[in-house]
Design a protein around this motif. Structure first.
Motif, short mmCIF file in Angstrom:
data_model
loop_
_atom_site.label_atom_id
_atom_site.label_comp_id
_atom_site.label_asym_id
_atom_site.label_seq_id
_atom_site.Cartn_x
_atom_site.Cartn_y
_atom_site.Cartn_z
N SER A 164 0.85 -1.20 0.00
CA SER A 164 0.00 0.00 0.00
C SER A 164 0.88 1.24 0.00
N GLN A 188 -6.10 -1.71 -6.13
CA GLN A 188 -7.29 -1.10 -5.55
C GLN A 188 -6.89 0.28 -5.04
N ASN A 189 -7.68 1.30 -5.36
CA ASN A 189 -7.27 2.61 -4.87
C ASN A 189 -8.36 3.31 -4.09
N SER A 190 -7.94 4.21 -3.20
CA SER A 190 -8.87 5.11 -2.50
C SER A 190 -8.41 6.52 -2.85
N ALA A 191 -8.92 7.51 -2.17
CA ALA A 191 -8.53 8.89 -2.50
C ALA A 191 -7.03 9.08 -2.31
N SER A 222 -4.64 6.57 -1.26
CA SER A 222 -3.69 5.46 -1.27
C SER A 222 -4.01 4.50 -2.40
#
Ligand code: ADP
Ligand code: ASP
Ligand code: MG
Length: 418
Positions: free
Chosen positions: A313, A345-348, A350
């Motif tokens: 990550s 897989q991404n978030s805002a 990371s």
């Protein structure tokens, strides 16, 4: 034209080579036989390269001697002794390679790797050609490096289709009753240096030849009954799949089902050439056919497990958005170290990636990333892909394990498991 391909797992001993004799003999006219290195020879040659580049010539020499003995044991198993043309030729080739590895590497790692590792396929095809001749099967041994021309991206060379196409057409077309025996996995630059097409690349060579020669079909002969719903070495209850579309086979190969190399499908699909995966133990069984499918297939859940994964990550230290500003940088690092990213897989702020841990290259990337990002990682995880998943299939895989990440699309579930 017909293309047969035999892999290392079918050819780990003299018995394996004996097994294929009848299959080659019974094949119709106009046959090309593509062969990879015997047993685990490529892995062993990789160790030779490693020792050689570490400057440990004693270890490199010992490893090479083990490989020589392995090959000569097979020669003895087939011909009764090594005191014959096959045995002598092999010894000369090993002596020659021994000299090569004693010289300090004058070129980069990848180039040296290809000069050494490509020998495995040359040895296997020489032994098999001699063996078939002894059994009165007419054969012509072809050094594929004269015909399959590539760029000079060593270890991951790309085929020059135009040049290779005309060279192959000239020499391989319609050989009649003569069986053409040639190497998978290897090629050469126009300058004559050996190249390799990427690990497990022999399947791809078979597809390249099929494409150029407009083959009627390709048969990959295996130690398994066909393409199964899971690796039968891990899941003894795996079922054979009778029929797959090119697309489905490509998905399975891409997710890591070791049974076919992912690059194999495209050339075959482009010319609508069917691919059969069959067992050399029971050559009369139908195996699996991969072809153009115009009807819906009723498929059971299909499992693909990639082991030795690491879940990494990455987050910017300054809380900036990951996607807009940083993705290019992160992926170019993985690209430089030739690490394929198997899941994202991404978030805002990371991005999490599941990548191959093998050979430790990933730690170099992690160290680079740490200069600009906060990096966390989980080692020794499995990436499990289930096509046509259902609740039961997911439960079966996750029982007693920790699920670190889960990603579902309409047909595919992917799970990272500790
Ligand atoms: P070869 O040396 O002939 O290329 P491989 O060892 O590369 O053969 O591939 C054959 C092996 O692939 C089988 O022995 C089996 O354990 C493994 N395998 C993994 N997934 C599958 C699958 N879905 N179906 C069949 N075999 C599989
Ligand atoms: N011998 C090569 C390897 O082990 C190519 C192949 O088996 O397809 O990667
Ligand atoms: Mg293989």
């Amino acid at each position: 034209m017909l293309i047969y391909k035999f892999g290392g797992s079918s050819l780990g001993n003299a018995e394996g080579i004996r097994n294929i004799t009848d299959i080659v003999k019974k094949a119709p006219e106009n046959l090309v036989v593509v062969v990879s290195a015997l047993g685990k020879t490529t892995n062993a040659l990789e160790r030779v390269v490693k020792h050689q580049l570490d400057g440990n010539l004693t270890k490199a020499g010992k490893e090479l001697e083990t490989i020589r003995q392995f090959h000569q044991t097979i020669v003895t198993g087939l011909f009764g002794s090594t005191d014959n043309e096959t045995g002598k030729e092999l010894n000369n080739s090993f002596r020659d390679l021994g000299e090569f590895i004693k010289k300090a590497p004058s070129s980069g790692y990848d180039q040296t790797y290809d000069q050494i590792v490509s020998r495995g396929e040359l040895w296997s095809t020489r032994i098999i050609a001699f063996w078939l001749m002894k059994n009165e099967i007419p054969v012509r041994w072809m050094d594929i490096r004269e015909y399959l021309k590539t760029d000079n991206i060593f270890r991951d060379a790309h085929v020059d289709w135009q040049v290779s196409g005309s060279l192959i057409l000239k020499e391989f077309n319609n050989p009649g009753s003569e069986r053409l025996i040639t190497q998978g996995f290897i090629g050469s630059t126009t300058g004559g240096l050996s190249t390799t097409l990427g690990r497990e690349g022999s399947d791809y060579t078979a597809a390249v030849l099929a494409y150029v020669l407009d083959a009627k079909k390709v048969v990959i002969w295996k130690d398994v009954p066909g393409v199964m719903s899971a690796d039968p070495a891990i899941f003894p209850d795996a079922e054979k799949l009778d029929e797959l579309s090119y697309h489905e086979a490509l998905e399975m190969a891409y997710y890591g089902a070791k049974v076919i190399h992912p690059k194999t499908i495209k050339p075959l699909h482009n010319k609508n050439i069917p691919l059969y995966v069959k067992s050399f133990h029971s050559p009369d069984e139908p195996g699996t056919i991969i072809h153009l499918v115009d009807h819906p297939l009723d498929l059971v859940p299909v499992y693909v497990i990639k082991r030795d994964q690491i879940l990494v990550s990455v987050a910017p230290k300054d809380y900036s958005f990951i996607v807009e500003e940083n993705l290019g940088k992160i992926f170019s690092l993985f690209n430089i170290y030739r690490i394929s990213v198997n899941l994202i897989q991404n978030s805002a702020v990371s991005i999490t990636m599941c990548v191959n841990q093998t050979n430790g290259q990933v730690y170099k990337v992690i160290n680079e990333l740490k200069k600009d990002f906060v990096v966390r990682f989980n080692e020794d995880v499995d990436l499990v892909t289930i096509r046509y998943y259902n609740r039961e299939a997911i439960d079966k895989m996750t029982r007693g394990r920790k699920v670190l990440l889960e990603q579902m699309s309409r047909l595919t579930a992917q799970l990272v498991l500790k």
